[in-house]
Design a protein around this motif. Structure first.
Motif, short mmCIF file in Angstrom:
data_model
loop_
_atom_site.label_atom_id
_atom_site.label_comp_id
_atom_site.label_asym_id
_atom_site.label_seq_id
_atom_site.Cartn_x
_atom_site.Cartn_y
_atom_site.Cartn_z
N ALA A 145 0.84 -1.21 0.00
CA ALA A 145 0.00 0.00 0.00
C ALA A 145 0.87 1.25 0.00
O ALA A 145 0.58 2.22 -0.72
CB ALA A 145 -0.94 -0.01 1.21
N MET A 146 1.93 1.26 0.80
CA MET A 146 2.84 2.41 0.84
C MET A 146 3.54 2.60 -0.51
O MET A 146 3.69 3.73 -0.98
CB MET A 146 3.88 2.23 1.96
CG MET A 146 3.30 2.32 3.35
SD MET A 146 2.64 3.95 3.72
CE MET A 146 4.15 4.87 3.89
N LEU A 147 3.95 1.50 -1.14
CA LEU A 147 4.59 1.58 -2.45
C LEU A 147 3.63 2.17 -3.47
O LEU A 147 4.00 3.06 -4.24
CB LEU A 147 5.06 0.19 -2.89
CG LEU A 147 5.62 0.11 -4.32
CD1 LEU A 147 6.91 0.91 -4.43
CD2 LEU A 147 5.84 -1.32 -4.72
N MET A 148 2.40 1.70 -3.48
CA MET A 148 1.41 2.20 -4.44
C MET A 148 1.12 3.68 -4.19
O MET A 148 0.99 4.46 -5.14
CB MET A 148 0.12 1.38 -4.36
CG MET A 148 0.32 -0.08 -4.75
SD MET A 148 1.06 -0.29 -6.38
CE MET A 148 -0.30 0.16 -7.41
N ALA A 149 1.01 4.08 -2.94
CA ALA A 149 0.76 5.49 -2.62
C ALA A 149 1.93 6.36 -3.09
O ALA A 149 1.74 7.44 -3.66
CB ALA A 149 0.54 5.67 -1.12
N GLY A 150 3.16 5.88 -2.87
CA GLY A 150 4.34 6.62 -3.31
C GLY A 150 4.41 6.75 -4.83
O GLY A 150 4.72 7.82 -5.36
N LEU A 151 4.10 5.66 -5.54
CA LEU A 151 4.10 5.72 -7.00
C LEU A 151 3.01 6.65 -7.52
O LEU A 151 3.22 7.39 -8.49
CB LEU A 151 3.91 4.31 -7.58
CG LEU A 151 5.10 3.37 -7.41
CD1 LEU A 151 4.74 1.97 -7.90
CD2 LEU A 151 6.32 3.90 -8.15
N GLY A 152 1.85 6.62 -6.86
CA GLY A 152 0.78 7.54 -7.25
C GLY A 152 1.18 8.99 -7.04
O GLY A 152 0.90 9.85 -7.89
N LEU A 153 1.83 9.29 -5.95
CA LEU A 153 2.29 10.65 -5.68
C LEU A 153 3.33 11.08 -6.70
O LEU A 153 3.28 12.22 -7.20
CB LEU A 153 2.88 10.72 -4.26
CG LEU A 153 3.33 12.10 -3.79
CD1 LEU A 153 2.17 13.08 -3.80
CD2 LEU A 153 3.92 12.00 -2.40
N LEU A 154 4.25 10.20 -7.05
CA LEU A 154 5.24 10.52 -8.08
C LEU A 154 4.56 10.80 -9.42
O LEU A 154 4.95 11.71 -10.15
CB LEU A 154 6.25 9.40 -8.22
CG LEU A 154 7.31 9.31 -7.14
CD1 LEU A 154 8.15 8.06 -7.33
CD2 LEU A 154 8.20 10.54 -7.16
N GLY A 155 3.55 10.00 -9.75
CA GLY A 155 2.81 10.22 -11.00
C GLY A 155 2.12 11.56 -11.01
O GLY A 155 2.13 12.27 -12.03
#
Length: 164
Positions: A145-155
């Motif tokens: 979940a943290m990885l997905m949130a971080g990737l979403g923020l980068l996007g």
């Protein structure tokens, strides 16, 4: 317990289909010759007789609720809390060794450090599946979940930068 291990193998959990229940070796007469010191059954067992006993006593430094003379130790609180394992409980875990009694099985209890025969197969207990194979770490749900949130923020940041 066997059905759970079968499921782990059927889905090749962590990249292996070699999951099994921990082994216990009945070294004496068939069944349990209960003692407080160095036997295959009881407290403070010979750790070469069981994988859970070796983990509990040798690797995690656990103590039995009865010392080697049979004296009750009220301050012993089961399996030591370590950073190595999550979700372990102070309770009874199944082994792979069937009992001398048709309705029983051998178990190891992490709440008091006992290894014994004759525990009823109809009782509800826990499974600690083991494998000799090299298992691939499975990420925790929180980590994913943290990885997905971080990737979403980068996007979002990349998209915002393009529109400026």
């Amino acid at each position: 317990a066997n059905a759970f291990v079968g499921y782990l193998n059927s889905v090749s959990y962590a990249g292996t289909n070699q999951w099994r229940l921990p082994a216990i070796i009945d070294t004496g007469a068939v069944g349990c010759s209960f003692s407080n010191n160095g036997n295959d059954c009881g407290y403070n067992v010979d750790t070469s007789t069981g994988e859970m006993a070796r983990l509990y006593y040798d690797e995690l430094g656990g103590q039995a609720i009865n010392d080697k003379l049979g004296n009750y130790q009220p301050d012993v609180a089961g399996i030591p809390d370590t950073a190595f394992f999550d979700n372990e409980v102070y309770d009874i875990y199944w082994s792979s060794l069937p009992s001398a009694f048709p309705s029983g099985a051998w178990i190891f209890a992490t709440d008091d450090g006992v290894q014994m025969d004759g525990y009823s197969k109809s009782a509800h207990s826990y499974v600690w599946a083991v494998t000799s194979a090299l298992a691939v770490p499975v990420p925790e749900a929180d980590s994913v979940a943290m990885l997905m949130a971080g990737l979403g923020l980068l996007g979002l940041m990349a998209r915002r930068k393009q529109s400026v």
